[in-house]
Design an enzyme around this catalytic site. Structure first.
Site, PDB file in Angstrom:
ATOM      1  CG  ASP A   1      -6.665  52.509  44.175  1.00 33.94           C
ATOM      2  OD1 ASP A   1      -6.967  51.301  44.332  1.00 33.94           O
ATOM      3  OD2 ASP A   1      -7.197  53.234  43.301  1.00 33.94           O
TER       4      ASP A   1
ATOM      5  CG  ASP B   1       1.144  15.187  11.199  1.00 27.38           C
ATOM      6  OD1 ASP B   1       1.109  16.335  10.708  1.00 27.38           O
ATOM      7  OD2 ASP B   1       1.597  14.203  10.586  1.00 27.38           O
TER       8      ASP B   1
ATOM      9  CD  GLU C   1      -7.016  48.113  40.110  1.00 30.01           C
ATOM     10  OE1 GLU C   1      -5.869  48.405  40.518  1.00 30.01           O
ATOM     11  OE2 GLU C   1      -8.068  48.441  40.719  1.00 30.01           O
TER      12      GLU C   1
ATOM     13  N   GLY D   1       7.597   4.010   3.912  1.00 34.37           N
ATOM     14  CA  GLY D   1       8.157   5.181   4.568  1.00 34.37           C
ATOM     15  C   GLY D   1       9.566   4.912   5.024  1.00 34.37           C
ATOM     16  CD  GLN D   2      13.391   7.966   8.829  1.00 25.99           C
ATOM     17  OE1 GLN D   2      12.504   8.750   9.082  1.00 25.99           O
ATOM     18  NE2 GLN D   2      14.590   8.037   9.387  1.00 25.99           N
TER      19      GLN D   2
ATOM     20  CD  GLU E   1     -26.069  12.986  37.590  1.00 24.13           C
ATOM     21  OE1 GLU E   1     -26.999  12.486  36.934  1.00 24.13           O
ATOM     22  OE2 GLU E   1     -26.147  14.123  38.128  1.00 24.13           O
TER      23      GLU E   1
ATOM     24  CG  LEU F   1      -2.067  -0.970   1.273  1.00 24.77           C
ATOM     25  CD1 LEU F   1      -2.784  -0.884   2.616  1.00 24.77           C
ATOM     26  CD2 LEU F   1      -3.042  -0.693   0.133  1.00 24.77           C
TER      27      LEU F   1
ATOM     28  CG  ASP G   1     -17.040  55.573  43.116  1.00 27.14           C
ATOM     29  OD1 ASP G   1     -17.226  54.395  42.717  1.00 27.14           O
ATOM     30  OD2 ASP G   1     -16.393  55.854  44.145  1.00 27.14           O
TER      31      ASP G   1
END
EC number: 2.7.11.1
Length: 534
Positions: A500, A197, A507, A80-81, A398, A77, A470
Site C-alpha cells: 500500500d 551429545d 510490517e 562399548g560396541q 581487530e 575402565l 498516524d
C-alpha cells in the site's frame, strides 16, 4: 522407587552406527526422581548396521605403529560396541594415560571408519582446551586403533550428581560446573563443531578432589557443520535432545539446550522432560515447558531460574548462545565473565548485516537506540573481547582477527573491510560500541525474553520514523528521518507486505525479525568434516 537417572544410549538416526560412550550407564526403568539404583539396567536406542564386511581391517589409518613400544596396557575402565578403554602406562616416563582400543574388525562400514578419523581430528583440535580431555596420540596395528588420552580418574559428572543429597548441587557449585561446560561448547562452536551429545556421562572430573576441573570427553557423535547448513539426522540422548534436533534442523544451539537440561537437573535433582518411553520423552521436549513451581524451585534464586529458562527456549534463534550464557550474571565467576570467548552468533550477525537492505540497517539502528547499555552485558563482553587494545573501538585488524577465529568462514581481507564499513555508520574507519550493538543485536531474543518490552521498544523505534503519528511510515517520512536521496519507494518494498506504499507497525516488526540469510536444510555429508575446517 527411583531408578537410573541417565538417558538412553546416544542415538544417530539415518547415518549409521555410532556408540561413542563405552561405559556410560543408560536408562533402565522409568522414574522422575534421580537415583543410582539399577544404574546397570540399560536400553540401547542406537540403530546398528546389520551385516557387512570388516571394512576397518582393510584400512591403514596412517597412525603411528609403535604403540606396544610406547605404552603398557593396564586395567579395564569400560567397554562399548567397538572396543575397550584401559588405563595404560607410558613406558618412557611412567605416567598413566587412558587408551581407547578400537577393534578394526568391528568397523564393517566406511562411515564407521570415518567416525574414528573424525573423532581423532576433533581431539587433536580441542585437546589443548582446559575443559576437554587431553589428546596424546593415535596408534594402530593390524587389529586395533589406539587413541591415547589424558586419564581423568575423578569419575563422571553423573556419579557426582547421584552422590549429592537429593541429587542436587548448590547454586554456587552448579554454576562452576555449568561454566566449564559452556566454555567447551563455545570453543567447539567457534571451530564449526557441534558436540551433539552433551550429557553428564560425557563429562569427567580430572581427579577425585572436590575442586577438580571438569573435562569433556566422547566426541563420537560430534560433527562439523557448514556455514548456513543445518543437520538433518537425529542424534544424541533422549533426555537432552533439543526440539530442533527432532525437527531435523539443528546446529550449535542444540548443545546449549542440552546444557540447559543438565543445569536444571543440577539445581533440582529432576529431569525437565520425562516419560516412560522415548517417544513420550520426545513429545515432552517438543510441547512441554519445564516446571519451576515444585520444590525446590521456590527456594532457588531468580537469577538461576532466568538462566535455565533462557537456555531452554524452544526456538533456537531465541536461545542464548554458549558465549552469551557465559556472560549471564548467574554463571559469572565472582561477578565477572572470565575469558568469555568470541561468540559465533555475534560474528554471524556482523557478516549478515552487510547483506541486509538499507532499510533494515536503518531500522536496526533505531531499535538499538531504545536499549540501555546495562541491558547489554553480553554484547559488552563480546566487544571487549574483540577490542584487543582496549581503546574503545574496533579497528580493521581487530575485526580481521575476530572473524578469523570463526574457523568455518575463511574470509578474505576485502570481505573483512566490507563488514567493518557496513558497521561503521559514522565512517571514521572504526566501530564503536554503539555501532557494534546495531549489527550484533539478537532481535529474536529480545522478543522471546520479554515480549512486552519488545512491543514497547519496536514501537519506540517505529515512532522515530512515523513523524505525524498516524501509525504508518511513508516514503516522505523515511526521507526526512534518514536524509536519503533519490527514489525511496524501492527501499520500502522489503517491508511493505500489503503493497500500500507505506509501512505499518506490524510490517516494521516483521522487518526487524527477518533475516536475509536462511539456512539450507540438507544432510551433513559423512566425509565433510575430514576435508574442511581444521
Amino acid at each position: 522407587m527411583g531408578l537410573c537417572f541417565s538417558s538412553p544410549k546416544a542415538t544417530r538416526r539415518g547415518t549409521g552406527s555410532r556408540n561413542p560412550n563405552p561405559d556410560s550407564p543408560t536408562q533402565g526403568k522409568a522414574s522422575e526422581k534421580v537415583s543410582n539404583k539399577n544404574k546397570k539396567n540399560t536400553k540401547k536406542i542406537q540403530l546398528r548396521h546389520q551385516g557387512g564386511i570388516p571394512y576397518g581391517k582393510r584400512i591403514d589409518f596412517g597412525y603411528a605403529k609403535d604403540f606396544d613400544n610406547r605404552y603398557t596396557i593396564g586395567k579395564l575402565l569400560g567397554h562399548g560396541q567397538f572396543g575397550f578403554t584401559y588405563v595404560a602406562t607410558d613406558n618412557n616416563n611412567g605416567n598413566r594415560v587412558a587408551v581407547k582400543r578400537i577393534d578394526k574388525a568391528k568397523m564393517t562400514q566406511p562411515i564407521e571408519v570415518e567416525d574414528v578419523k573424525r573423532e581423532v581430528k576433533i581431539l587433536q583440535a580441542l585437546g589443548g582446551h582446559e575443559n576437554v580431555v587431553g589428546f596424546h596420540n593415535a596408534f594402530e596395528d593390524k587389529t586395533y586403533i589406539y587413541i591415547v588420552m589424558e586419564l581423568c580418574d575423578g569419575g563422571e559428572l553423573l556419579d557426582r550428581i547421584l552422590a549429592k543429597k537429593d541429587s542436587r548441587y548448590t547454586e554456587k557449585d552448579a554454576a562452576v560446573v555449568v561454566r566449564q561446560m559452556l566454555k567447551v561448547a563455545a570453543e567447539c562452536h567457534l571451530r564449526g563443531l557441534v558436540h551433539r551429545d552433551m550429557k553428564p556421562e560425557n563429562f569427567l572430573f580430572k581427579s577425585t578432589e572436590e575442586g577438580s576441573s571438569l573435562k569433556a570427553t566422547d566426541f563420537g557423535l560430534s560433527d562439523f557443520i557448514k556455514p548456513g547448513v543445518k543437520f538433518q539426522d537425529i542424534v544424541g540422548s533422549a533426555y537432552y535432545v533439543a526440539p530442533e534436533v527432532l525437527k531435523r534442523r539443528s546446529g550449535p544451539e542444540s548443545d546449549v539446550w542440552s546444557i540447559g537440561v543438565i543445569t536444571y537437573i543440577l539445581l533440582c535433582g529432576r529431569r525437565p522432560f520425562w516419560d516412560k518411553t522415548q517417544d513420550g520423552i520426545f513429545n515432552e521436549v517438543m510441547r512441554k515447558k519445564p516446571d519451576f513451581r515444585e520444590v525446590p524451585w521456590p527456594t532457588i534464586s531468580n537469577g538461576a531460574k532466568d538462566f535455565v529458562k533462557k537456555l531452554l527456549v524452544k526456538e533456537p534463534r531465541a536461545r542464548l548462545t554458549a558465549a552469551q550464557a557465559l556472560s549471564h550474571s548467574w554463571v559469572k565467576e565472582g561477578g565477572e565473565a572470565s575469558e568469555v570467548p568470541i561468540d559465533i552468533s555475534v560474528l554471524n550477525n556482523m557478516r549478515q548485516f552487510v547483506k541486509f537492505s538499507r532499510l533494515k540497517q536503518i531500522a536496526l539502528r533505531a531499535l538499538a537506540k531504545t536499549i540501555n547499555e546495562d541491558e547489554l552485558d553480553d554484547l559488552r563482553d563480546q566487544f571487549d573481547a574483540i577490542d584487543i587494545d582496549k581503546n574503545g573501538s574496533i579497528s580493521l585488524e581487530e575485526m580481521r582477527q575476530a572473524l578469523a577465529k570463526d574457523v568455518p568462514w575463511k574470509l578474505k581481507d576485502a570481505r573483512v573491510a566490507e563488514i567493518l564499513q557496513a558497521n561503521d555508520s559514522n565512517t571514521d574507519g572504526l566501530v564503536d560500541f554503539t555501532e557494534f550493538v546495531v549489527a550484533a543485536l539478537h532481535v529474536n531474543q529480545l522478543e522471546e525474553h520479554d515480549s512486552e518490552k519488545w512491543q514497547q521498544r519496536s514501537r519506540a523505534a517505529f515512532d522515530k520514523f512515523d513523524i505525524d503519528g498516524d501509525g504508518f511510515i511513508t516514503p516522505e517520512e523515511l526521507r526526512l528521518q534518514t536524509g536519503l536521496k533519490g527514489s525511496i519507494e524501492p527501499l520500502l518494498e522489503e517491508a511493505d507486505v500489503d503493497e500500500d506504499g507505506r509501512i505499518s507497525i506490524n510490517e516494521f516488526r516483521r522487518l526487524l525479525r527477518s533475516a536475509s540469510l536462511k539456512s539450507k536444510n540438507v544432510k551433513s555429508p559423512p566425509g565433510y568434516q575430514l576435508s574442511q575446517k581444521m
